[in-house]
Design a protein around this motif. Structure first.
Motif, mmCIF file in Angstrom:
data_model
loop_
_atom_site.group_PDB
_atom_site.id
_atom_site.type_symbol
_atom_site.label_atom_id
_atom_site.label_comp_id
_atom_site.label_asym_id
_atom_site.label_seq_id
_atom_site.Cartn_x
_atom_site.Cartn_y
_atom_site.Cartn_z
ATOM 1 N N UNK A 90 0.722 -0.942 0.222
ATOM 2 C CA UNK A 90 0.108 0.059 -0.186
ATOM 3 C C UNK A 90 0.828 1.202 0.063
ATOM 4 N N UNK A 91 0.310 2.401 -0.580
ATOM 5 C CA UNK A 91 1.029 3.529 -0.330
ATOM 6 C C UNK A 91 1.664 3.873 0.810
ATOM 7 N N UNK A 92 2.948 4.050 1.225
ATOM 8 C CA UNK A 92 3.763 4.390 2.125
ATOM 9 C C UNK A 92 3.125 5.365 3.096
ATOM 10 N N UNK A 93 2.545 6.610 2.316
ATOM 11 C CA UNK A 93 1.709 7.650 3.152
ATOM 12 C C UNK A 93 0.713 6.931 3.989
ATOM 13 N N UNK A 94 -0.114 6.045 3.592
ATOM 14 C CA UNK A 94 -1.371 5.578 4.343
ATOM 15 C C UNK A 94 -0.611 4.929 5.753
ATOM 16 N N UNK A 95 0.466 3.977 5.397
ATOM 17 C CA UNK A 95 0.969 3.680 6.710
ATOM 18 C C UNK A 95 1.406 4.508 7.800
ATOM 19 N N UNK A 96 2.215 5.466 7.216
ATOM 20 C CA UNK A 96 2.507 6.673 8.049
ATOM 21 C C UNK A 96 1.264 7.133 8.855
ATOM 22 N N UNK A 97 0.052 7.530 8.088
ATOM 23 C CA UNK A 97 -0.980 8.037 8.661
ATOM 24 C C UNK A 97 -1.515 7.055 9.972
ATOM 25 N N UNK A 98 -1.492 5.791 9.982
ATOM 26 C CA UNK A 98 -2.033 5.116 10.984
ATOM 27 C C UNK A 98 -1.134 5.145 11.894
ATOM 28 N N UNK A 99 0.462 5.095 11.542
ATOM 29 C CA UNK A 99 1.238 4.831 12.783
ATOM 30 C C UNK A 99 1.412 6.356 13.507
ATOM 31 N N UNK A 100 0.796 7.438 12.999
ATOM 32 C CA UNK A 100 0.653 8.740 13.555
ATOM 33 C C UNK A 100 -0.577 8.438 14.771
ATOM 34 N N UNK A 101 -1.674 7.687 14.186
ATOM 35 C CA UNK A 101 -2.657 7.592 15.164
ATOM 36 C C UNK A 101 -1.964 6.598 16.315
ATOM 37 N N UNK A 102 -1.413 5.754 16.003
ATOM 38 C CA UNK A 102 -0.797 4.980 17.102
ATOM 39 C C UNK A 102 0.138 5.693 17.941
ATOM 40 N N UNK A 103 0.820 6.483 17.509
ATOM 41 C CA UNK A 103 1.698 7.444 18.481
ATOM 42 C C UNK A 103 0.838 8.255 19.323
#
Lengths: 228, 238
Positions: A90-103
């Motif tokens: 999946x686009x890297x961007x989408x992973x970074x988005x949910x990682x921000x939520x997890x942070x």
């Protein structure tokens, strides 16, 4: 300390309490640019000792109507890898988005979302990663993704099922209709319903009390007393 | 089957005792659920009750008759695992008694709706046995370890209100409305939904139960992209 400035959101800090305001009224749509700035803001707050609590809200009548789909579709079309009809990357961007939520969820400071008006899709998903959800009497919630032939893809299913249970999650996601503040409270999705005008003051007041008096682990008990 | 909704009726009135642990042979269930149009399943009991559970006489006869009890129980478990892992929603509509094996069937459903007169129990402990079709595992997942321990060890009966309070069921409705309420909910959930979307939601929900948060979210995002791509290409077609 100088705070970074943003265009789609606003980050302020007063007496140890940070405020992150989604700032694209009236609907505060979560555009790709918003997500980029949001990740930057989260990284700035993470581990920053000046922040003792964080309150997230929306500018104007609404919290947010959720993600802007057009640009998201474009991003997915160009950034996904498909092998034999199955998406393998999946686009890297989408992973970074949910990682921000997890942070946010792992922040060592209390994070409170103060929800007025509509709070749909990705916006609702964002609130699921905060530690406390307070809403105005007029708040309207929903995960409408399925009605667009999509599904909540930012932790909505995972987090929702741990908060309100598998059965309710399945019902909400597949029906994809909106529900009221009262219904959200009844299923224990929000911790308190407040008069719209008092929501921000009460959320900041609660953030201050937790910050000054209690460790985060004890805040659940504190919540009961505070709003008793 | 009515519209795209399948109905399984436990039909051994009055108490709908389960003659065998595998109350539907897996092969029949598999064949029935392979219908392309099937979008959801409702399980209910014929008459006044959902099910009083396993027939103890049969069960003890099986033990004494040296029938292969393990194999029968395994078959029963396989049926419930199959139901739980189906990629369409399964709702249990529960009225009257829902005991033992009956409750284990209900717990394998994704949503439980019961009538105000419903009664729940794991009475196994009173006969020196325990729930053997996954009931100990699923009840712990559903209501938490502490409450589950108490419920199974005490072997006591609880009513609909208590079941709702401890999250054993999702909704309590008047007896006369049970089937309508269940059917309407299932229709609203599935009517306008393409099967691939339903399947993706079910998969994400299963992941939510079994995977750590990072992986579950990774998969959720991946499924989102799959649906988004399908949607994009559908829209681009003339």
């Amino acid at each position: 300390m100088t705070l970074p400035s943003f265009t789609t959101l606003e980050l302020t800090l007063a007496d140890g309490i940070g405020q992150l305001v989604l700032n694209q009224p009236p609907s505060n749509m979560m555009t790709l640019e918003f997500f980029r700035e949001f990740r930057e803001a989260v990284d700035f707050i993470e581990g920053n000792p000046e922040f003792g609590a964080l309150v997230i809200s929306g500018n104007g009548r609404h919290f947010s109507a959720g993600a802007e789909l057009k640009s998201l579709h474009d991003e997915i079309r160009t950034g996904s890898v498909v092998v034999d009809g199955r998406v393998t990357e999946v686009p890297e961007l989408l992973i970074r988005n949910f990682q921000a939520f997890l942070k946010i969820e792992k922040f060592q400071i209390p994070v409170i979302t103060a929800i007025r008006g509509v709070c749909l899709g990705s916006a609702l998903e964002l609130t699921l990663f905060s530690h406390f959800r307070f809403c105005g009497e007029d708040a309207i919630f929903g995960l409408p993704e399925v009605s667009f032939n999509l599904l909540p893809g930012l932790g909505g299913i995972k987090k929702m099922s741990s908060i309100v249970g598998t059965g309710r999650t399945l019902e909400l996601v597949l029906k994809s209709n909106t529900f009221s503040a009262a219904e959200a409270y009844e299923m224990k999705l929000v911790h308190a319903i407040l008069p719209r005008r008092e929501l921000m003051t009460a959320s900041i007041g609660f953030a201050r009390s937790v910050m000054e008096n209690y460790h985060l682990e004890k805040a659940g008990l504190y919540l009961k007393k505070y709003f008793a | 089957m009515r519209d795209d909704i399948g109905v399984i009726t436990l039909d051994n009135p009055p108490e709908n005792y389960l003659a065998d642990p595998d109350f539907i042979p897996l092969e029949i269930l598999r064949k029935w659920t392979s219908a392309d149009s099937l979008k959801g399943i409702i399980i209910h009991g014929a008459g006044k009750h959902f099910s009083a559970g396993g027939n103890l006489e049969n069960l003890f006869a099986m033990i004494h008759g040296k029938e292969d009890l393990m194999a029968r129980m395994k078959a029963g478990k396989a049926v419930l695992d199959y139901l739980e892992n189906l990629n369409i929603p399964v709702i249990a509509a529960i009225q009257g008694v829902c005991f033992g094996g009956g409750l284990e069937i209900a717990l394998a459903a994704h949503i439980r709706i019961c009538s105000e007169n419903a009664l729940f129990a794991f009475p196994e402990i009173n006969h020196g046995i325990i729930p053997g079709l996954g009931g100990t595992v699923r009840s712990a997942q559903q209501i938490g370890h502490r409450k589950s321990l108490n419920f199974i060890m005490a072997g006591d009966m609880i009513n609909a209100g208590e079941a709702l309070a401890m999250d054993l069921v999702d909704y309590v409705v008047p007896k006369s409305k049970l089937l309508d309420f269940t059917y309407t909910m299932m229709q609203k959930m599935t009517q306008d939904r393409p099967l691939p979307v339903i399947h993706a939601v079910m998969e994400a929900l299963r992941n939510a139960k079994t995977l750590p948060i990072n992986e579950a979210m990774q998969e959720e995002t991946r499924l989102f992209c799959e649906l988004a791509l399908a949607e994009s290409s559908r829209k681009n077609e003339p």
